[in-house]
Design a protein around this motif. Structure first.
Motif, PDB file in Angstrom:
ATOM      1  N   VAL A 152      49.674  30.305  43.795  1.00 20.95           N
ATOM      2  CA  VAL A 152      48.730  30.309  45.011  1.00 20.95           C
ATOM      3  C   VAL A 152      47.803  29.519  45.006  1.00 20.95           C
ATOM      4  O   VAL A 152      46.888  29.413  44.017  1.00 20.95           O
ATOM      5  N   VAL A 153      47.686  28.557  45.878  1.00 18.82           N
ATOM      6  CA  VAL A 153      46.956  27.445  45.690  1.00 18.82           C
ATOM      7  C   VAL A 153      45.500  27.592  46.658  1.00 18.82           C
ATOM      8  O   VAL A 153      45.423  28.522  47.825  1.00 18.82           O
ATOM      9  N   ARG A 154      44.413  27.735  45.724  1.00 20.39           N
ATOM     10  CA  ARG A 154      43.103  28.254  46.099  1.00 20.39           C
ATOM     11  C   ARG A 154      41.964  27.151  45.844  1.00 20.39           C
ATOM     12  O   ARG A 154      42.323  26.256  44.991  1.00 20.39           O
ATOM     13  N   GLY A 155      40.768  27.227  46.459  1.00 16.52           N
ATOM     14  CA  GLY A 155      39.587  26.284  46.128  1.00 16.52           C
ATOM     15  C   GLY A 155      38.556  27.249  46.081  1.00 16.52           C
ATOM     16  O   GLY A 155      38.486  28.361  46.170  1.00 16.52           O
ATOM     17  N   ARG A 156      37.222  26.608  45.755  1.00 11.54           N
ATOM     18  CA  ARG A 156      36.122  27.630  45.559  1.00 11.54           C
ATOM     19  C   ARG A 156      35.747  28.187  46.741  1.00 11.54           C
ATOM     20  O   ARG A 156      35.512  29.554  46.653  1.00 11.54           O
ATOM     21  N   ARG A 157      35.885  27.730  47.893  1.00  9.92           N
ATOM     22  CA  ARG A 157      35.824  28.435  49.334  1.00  9.92           C
ATOM     23  C   ARG A 157      37.051  28.371  50.009  1.00  9.92           C
ATOM     24  O   ARG A 157      37.983  27.477  49.739  1.00  9.92           O
ATOM     25  N   PRO A 158      37.334  29.189  50.894  1.00  8.53           N
ATOM     26  CA  PRO A 158      38.564  29.251  51.869  1.00  8.53           C
ATOM     27  C   PRO A 158      39.026  27.861  52.213  1.00  8.53           C
ATOM     28  O   PRO A 158      40.020  27.482  52.259  1.00  8.53           O
ATOM     29  N   ARG A 255      36.578  41.739  29.962  1.00  7.13           N
ATOM     30  CA  ARG A 255      37.796  42.443  30.782  1.00  7.13           C
ATOM     31  C   ARG A 255      38.426  40.962  31.306  1.00  7.13           C
ATOM     32  O   ARG A 255      37.858  39.918  31.730  1.00  7.13           O
ATOM     33  N   PRO A 256      39.845  41.038  31.364  1.00  4.86           N
ATOM     34  CA  PRO A 256      40.429  39.846  31.648  1.00  4.86           C
ATOM     35  C   PRO A 256      40.183  39.081  32.893  1.00  4.86           C
ATOM     36  O   PRO A 256      40.115  38.051  32.865  1.00  4.86           O
ATOM     37  N   VAL A 257      40.059  39.694  34.033  1.00  3.80           N
ATOM     38  CA  VAL A 257      39.744  39.419  35.247  1.00  3.80           C
ATOM     39  C   VAL A 257      38.404  38.720  35.246  1.00  3.80           C
ATOM     40  O   VAL A 257      38.399  37.522  35.542  1.00  3.80           O
ATOM     41  N   ARG A 258      37.308  39.325  34.928  1.00  2.60           N
ATOM     42  CA  ARG A 258      36.090  38.625  34.813  1.00  2.60           C
ATOM     43  C   ARG A 258      35.928  37.660  33.870  1.00  2.60           C
ATOM     44  O   ARG A 258      35.386  36.494  34.374  1.00  2.60           O
ATOM     45  N   THR A 259      36.658  37.565  32.561  1.00  5.20           N
ATOM     46  CA  THR A 259      36.760  36.517  31.941  1.00  5.20           C
ATOM     47  C   THR A 259      37.554  35.203  32.396  1.00  5.20           C
ATOM     48  O   THR A 259      36.896  34.010  32.378  1.00  5.20           O
ATOM     49  N   LEU A 260      38.637  35.407  33.059  1.00  2.00           N
ATOM     50  CA  LEU A 260      39.252  34.270  33.574  1.00  2.00           C
ATOM     51  C   LEU A 260      38.591  33.933  34.758  1.00  2.00           C
ATOM     52  O   LEU A 260      38.572  32.536  35.000  1.00  2.00           O
ATOM     53  N   LEU A 261      38.051  34.676  35.565  1.00  2.00           N
ATOM     54  CA  LEU A 261      37.328  34.066  36.806  1.00  2.00           C
ATOM     55  C   LEU A 261      36.001  33.321  36.366  1.00  2.00           C
ATOM     56  O   LEU A 261      35.737  32.273  36.900  1.00  2.00           O
ATOM     57  N   HIS A 266      35.558  26.133  35.928  1.00  2.19           N
ATOM     58  CA  HIS A 266      35.474  24.600  35.662  1.00  2.19           C
ATOM     59  C   HIS A 266      36.818  24.452  35.282  1.00  2.19           C
ATOM     60  O   HIS A 266      37.078  23.415  34.675  1.00  2.19           O
ATOM     61  N   ALA A 267      37.816  25.076  35.882  1.00  2.31           N
ATOM     62  CA  ALA A 267      39.423  24.700  35.590  1.00  2.31           C
ATOM     63  C   ALA A 267      40.168  24.258  36.755  1.00  2.31           C
ATOM     64  O   ALA A 267      39.717  24.511  37.958  1.00  2.31           O
ATOM     65  N   PRO A 297      38.548  30.413  41.952  1.00  4.01           N
ATOM     66  CA  PRO A 297      38.163  29.299  42.408  1.00  4.01           C
ATOM     67  C   PRO A 297      39.201  28.018  42.408  1.00  4.01           C
ATOM     68  O   PRO A 297      38.736  26.946  42.632  1.00  4.01           O
ATOM     69  N   CYS A 298      40.401  28.354  41.729  1.00  8.83           N
ATOM     70  CA  CYS A 298      41.253  27.307  41.441  1.00  8.83           C
ATOM     71  C   CYS A 298      42.836  27.975  41.700  1.00  8.83           C
ATOM     72  O   CYS A 298      42.896  29.214  41.932  1.00  8.83           O
ATOM     73  N   PRO A 299      43.817  27.191  41.825  1.00 12.08           N
ATOM     74  CA  PRO A 299      45.112  27.818  42.057  1.00 12.08           C
ATOM     75  C   PRO A 299      45.443  28.723  40.921  1.00 12.08           C
ATOM     76  O   PRO A 299      45.063  28.524  39.694  1.00 12.08           O
ATOM     77  N   VAL A 300      46.430  29.692  41.149  1.00 13.50           N
ATOM     78  CA  VAL A 300      46.675  30.773  40.233  1.00 13.50           C
ATOM     79  C   VAL A 300      48.207  30.721  40.229  1.00 13.50           C
ATOM     80  O   VAL A 300      48.925  30.889  41.164  1.00 13.50           O
ATOM     81  N   ALA A 301      48.880  30.663  38.917  1.00 12.86           N
ATOM     82  CA  ALA A 301      50.185  30.593  38.709  1.00 12.86           C
ATOM     83  C   ALA A 301      50.590  31.699  38.078  1.00 12.86           C
ATOM     84  O   ALA A 301      49.855  32.434  37.072  1.00 12.86           O
ATOM     85  N   VAL A 302      51.643  32.700  38.735  1.00 13.49           N
ATOM     86  CA  VAL A 302      52.079  33.760  38.116  1.00 13.49           C
ATOM     87  C   VAL A 302      53.792  33.665  37.599  1.00 13.49           C
ATOM     88  O   VAL A 302      54.533  33.163  38.385  1.00 13.49           O
ATOM     89  N   VAL A 303      53.711  33.750  36.254  1.00  9.42           N
ATOM     90  CA  VAL A 303      55.181  33.715  35.470  1.00  9.42           C
ATOM     91  C   VAL A 303      55.805  34.924  35.196  1.00  9.42           C
ATOM     92  O   VAL A 303      55.100  35.586  34.329  1.00  9.42           O
TER      93      VAL A 303
END
Length: 314
Positions: A152-158, A255-261, A266-267, A297-303
């Protein structure tokens, strides 16, 4: 060349392609541009797919009108595909591009496409057939049933393009179920020439998805040392396989979500598995996946893990 809409089973796929869902939105166009760069890195063709369906109506309509609507949708699809193709070639002029306008269900079509794809790429917001793609059951269905990784391709803002700098992040829980995400993330970091950061969170309450025998009584420093050692053991084979890749371990209580976000600020890419124990349990069906997909704020890959491919989502 665009494939005919016809019967869904008659659609011609492109084996090993990077497939992008196109719906006429700016988000999908940004996803296509991102995917074009990804296809070049991987030496793969790009396949732009627009899926449309006749609107459901409760009153009878004339056959001629029905066919006019179908023709109009097909024409609009071709226009959207042409626009996306132009945008991709402006950034990646050397990429091989195929297009397909398909009359079917977006989820069913993309899952079918994933059977032969290297990667499926989606935008973070949508129009047309992909409306609500990433905030409801449609996104969950595509990711849960796809036969290849989904980005899912994302940027910092929509309206922002996805970032092109920073490390690749991967969420790992120490289980074999996250090895697929690690493999994908190592490849992505290698292809981009950047470092890989392996993020692992731990809790004083829960370990491996079950309550610790003595919550809050165990020494926190000792727990962290044990978690770091466990993660190091999991990552060790990947260090051997990718000796030139810098792999950093980020072991954090939280928590995973908070830490990853937080780390994603910077990723340039987050990679997560869709199965796993510990902090990543239920990744695709609960708030964890929704938060990453909606707020990253950046793309997310789900595997998906290899043994998950034949299972129905629980």
């Amino acid at each position: 060349m665009t494939t005919p809409h016809g019967h869904p089973e008659a659609a011609r796929t492109t084996p090993g392609a990077v497939v992008v869902g196109i719906d006429g939105s700016a988000s999908a166009e940004r996803a296509a541009v991102w995917a074009g760069t990804e296809a070049l890195r991987r030496g793969r063709p790009l396949r732009l797919v627009q899926v449309y369906a006749l609107p459901q109506v409760h009153t009878p309509i004339a056959v001629g009108t029905h066919e006019q609507v179908r023709a109009g949708l097909a024409e609009r699809a071709e226009g959207w595909l042409a626009e996306a193709r132009t945008a991709v070639l402006a950034e990646s002029p050397g990429v091989e591009i195929g297009t397909a306008a398909r009359e079917w269900s977006p989820v069913a079509a993309l899952v079918q496409e994933s059977q032969h794809a290297e990667l499926v790429v989606l935008g973070s917001r949508g129009l047309g057939g992909f409306t609500g793609m990433l905030v409801g059951s449609t996104a969950v269905s595509v990711v849960a049933h796809a036969h290849c990784p989904v980005v899912v391709v994302r940027g910092r803002r929509p309206q922002d393009p996805p970032p092109a700098a920073g490390p690749v992040l991967v969420g790992a829980d120490g289980s074999s179920d996250s090895d697929g995400a690690l493999a994908f993330a190592c490849d992505e970091a290698r292809l981009r020439g950047v470092a890989l950061t392996v993020v692992h969170t731990w809790s004083e309450l829960v370990a491996d998805g079950v309550l610790r025998p003595h919550p809050f009584q165990d020494d926190a420093a000792e727990i962290e040392r044990a978690e770091r050692a466990r993660l190091a053991d999991q990552v060790s084979p990947w260090r051997d396989k990718f000796p030139d890749l810098t792999i950093d371990l980020d072991v954090t209580r939280g928590r995973p979500v908070r830490t990853l976000l937080e780390r994603a600020e910077h990723a340039q890419l987050i990679v997560v598995g869709c199965r796993g124990r510990g902090g990543f349990t239920g990744m695709l069906l609960g708030s964890t996946s929704q938060a990453l997909i909606v707020h990253s704020p950046c793309p997310v890959a789900v595997v998906r893990s290899q043994d998950a491919g034949s299972e129905e989502t629980r």
